[in-house]
Motif scaffolding. Sequence first.
Motif, PDB file in Angstrom:
ATOM      1  N   GLN A 161       6.085  -0.981  -3.444  1.00 25.49           N
ATOM      2  CA  GLN A 161       5.099  -0.012  -3.947  1.00 25.49           C
ATOM      3  C   GLN A 161       5.338   0.277  -5.431  1.00 25.49           C
TER       4      GLN A 161
ATOM      5  N   ARG B  14       2.553  19.042  -6.893  1.00 23.13           N
ATOM      6  CA  ARG B  14       2.934  18.421  -5.623  1.00 23.13           C
ATOM      7  C   ARG B  14       4.459  18.356  -5.474  1.00 23.13           C
TER       8      ARG B  14
ATOM      9  N   GLN C  82       9.999   2.976  -1.187  1.00 21.58           N
ATOM     10  CA  GLN C  82       8.910   2.505  -2.049  1.00 21.58           C
ATOM     11  C   GLN C  82       9.343   1.265  -2.844  1.00 21.58           C
TER      12      GLN C  82
ATOM     13  N   ALA D 248       4.018  -2.582  -7.316  1.00 23.65           N
ATOM     14  CA  ALA D 248       2.546  -2.513  -7.305  1.00 23.65           C
ATOM     15  C   ALA D 248       2.048  -1.590  -8.416  1.00 23.65           C
TER      16      ALA D 248
ATOM     17  N   LEU E 241       0.855  -1.198   0.000  1.00 19.27           N
ATOM     18  CA  LEU E 241       0.000   0.000   0.000  1.00 19.27           C
ATOM     19  C   LEU E 241       0.887   1.243   0.000  1.00 19.27           C
ATOM     20  N   PHE E 242       0.387   2.324  -0.569  1.00 17.71           N
ATOM     21  CA  PHE E 242       1.178   3.560  -0.598  1.00 17.71           C
ATOM     22  C   PHE E 242       1.033   4.250   0.762  1.00 17.71           C
ATOM     23  N   ASP E 243       2.135   4.232   1.531  1.00 24.29           N
ATOM     24  CA  ASP E 243       2.035   4.701   2.905  1.00 24.29           C
ATOM     25  C   ASP E 243       1.838   6.200   3.039  1.00 24.29           C
TER      26      ASP E 243
ATOM     27  N   LEU F 239      -0.280   7.853   1.134  1.00 26.90           N
ATOM     28  CA  LEU F 239      -1.627   8.154   0.642  1.00 26.90           C
ATOM     29  C   LEU F 239      -2.654   7.596   1.625  1.00 26.90           C
TER      30      LEU F 239
ATOM     31  N   THR G  31       9.403  -1.732  -0.270  1.00 28.72           N
ATOM     32  CA  THR G  31       8.084  -2.195   0.190  1.00 28.72           C
ATOM     33  C   THR G  31       7.187  -2.569  -0.993  1.00 28.72           C
TER      34      THR G  31
END
Lengths: 269, 258
Positions: free
Chosen positions: B124, B42, B119, B127, A97-99, A101, B122
């Motif tokens: 991400q 952002r 990222q 993903a 999961l995107f931590d 977000l 983990t």
Amino acid sequence: MSAATPDLLLHIEGLHKRFDDNVVLAGASLEVPRGSLVTVLGRSGTGKSVLLKCLADVIRPDEGVIRFDGKPLGVDDAVARADFRRRCSYLFQSNALFDSLSALENVALPLEQTTDLSDKEIRERSLEALRQLELDAHQDRYPSQLSGGMQKRLALARAIVTRPELVLFDEPTAGLDPLRRNAVFAMIAKYQRQFRFTALVVTHDLTEALIASDRVALLDKGRMCFEGTPAEFSASTEPVVCDFRDSAAALGSSLAAIRRGEAIHSEDS
Amino acid sequence: MLRIVGSYSLSIVHELGDFALFTGRAFRSAVGSRRLGKRIVRAGFEQGVRCLPVILIVGMFTGLVLGLQGYYVLNRFGSESLLGTLVSLSLVRELGPVLAALMLVGQAGSALAAELGIQRNTEQIAALETMGVSSHAYLVTPRLIAALLVYPMQTALFITVGLWGGSLSGSMLLGLEPGVYWSSVERAIESQDVRECFTKAATFGLLTIGLCAYHGFNAHRCRSATGARAVSASTTRAVVQSSIIVLAADYVITSFLV
């Protein structure tokens, strides 16, 4: 090479993958019927996750054919691969999961990045997915603020929000206690029937897999050495299957013995 | 010895090529990337607003020191009136772009390398790929485009604050007429200097943010360590290489432009 059977959503033939001298997959083949829940069993380190990552295009297989909906996914066929990715979701062992977000942003991400839906539609569909997985009250929380089970459900919500036809589950019960393992498998089976997607699960949890799956396969030494229904698996006299069943039963006995305070004698001693 | 030097040289060439491909892929994947504008804003906030305090503080002290040192040196020749020229040319031509870039590397670049490294660790990034989202377009492209815009802006701010710092030490502390200081600043800076300054700033932005993104993104390829240590090693390498590349690129650009 045989043509894919019409009711198969996914058909893997002769998948090979090696990392340097370490052969992980040595001709693994598997048939996944449309709308079914198929579980690939196997001990840790037998290449279950590598198989799934080859399917999800995270790792390139060295050899073999993967057919999705009857069409082969060529290594350089970008169109077929893009179509496959649009129709397939992957649930990581670690949830991935995107931590940074929130729960809602996590679920909305695949819709934002892969569809032309308006912001309003994306929000509605994401909230709908969160509601279906009973997470709508936690939409503004970050993954680190959610429990392990909630994180798993959030990862599933993100996986199903794009309405995929195939969902790949990589060790969804790894590191969970028996109660949570049951709950996670029950969740997968429940939502698989509710959303009518085809599920391919890799795990080493035999008991839960036999209860929840339509079909099971056993991966050993890089090959599928069994494919059939849970009843056929339980009744099988194949040495590899018996060995796997026995080792799972032996683990259960060992744990019971530990609970009773008895000494454990391993096979090596 | 020869073998070690050869092997090391080859690895540098390989890494340079890989970095060029990585940056090229990031720009190429901008085409067709959805909601890129939102992500650029952002990234601009991360590199711009969050780094503003350090830019302002370092800019002010750089100007103050330049004013002090410059005044005492020029005083020996009776040329205090040229303090504005010295401070402005030093800041616009060299110190502004270089120091602003080094500050941005320290804050935004290191944070970017660590974030991408985590990222990667983990899963991400994997993903994103399984969702059919280009990880380059989602994670790297907005940062690179933002750097091309933010670095020149931050450099301009750094120089402006630095000029005020020079004025503060020269005029308020050492008694030089403010009018003399500011008129020499106005006379000294030419459009060529400003162009050179912004060219340097944009180049430093592209190189440093690109390098930090490259090392964070490829943290899993770190040979010396794994896991959290790989993230730490990648972040350190990103900051060190970025700092060196700023100074090396500064020399190259100055050689061509002056």
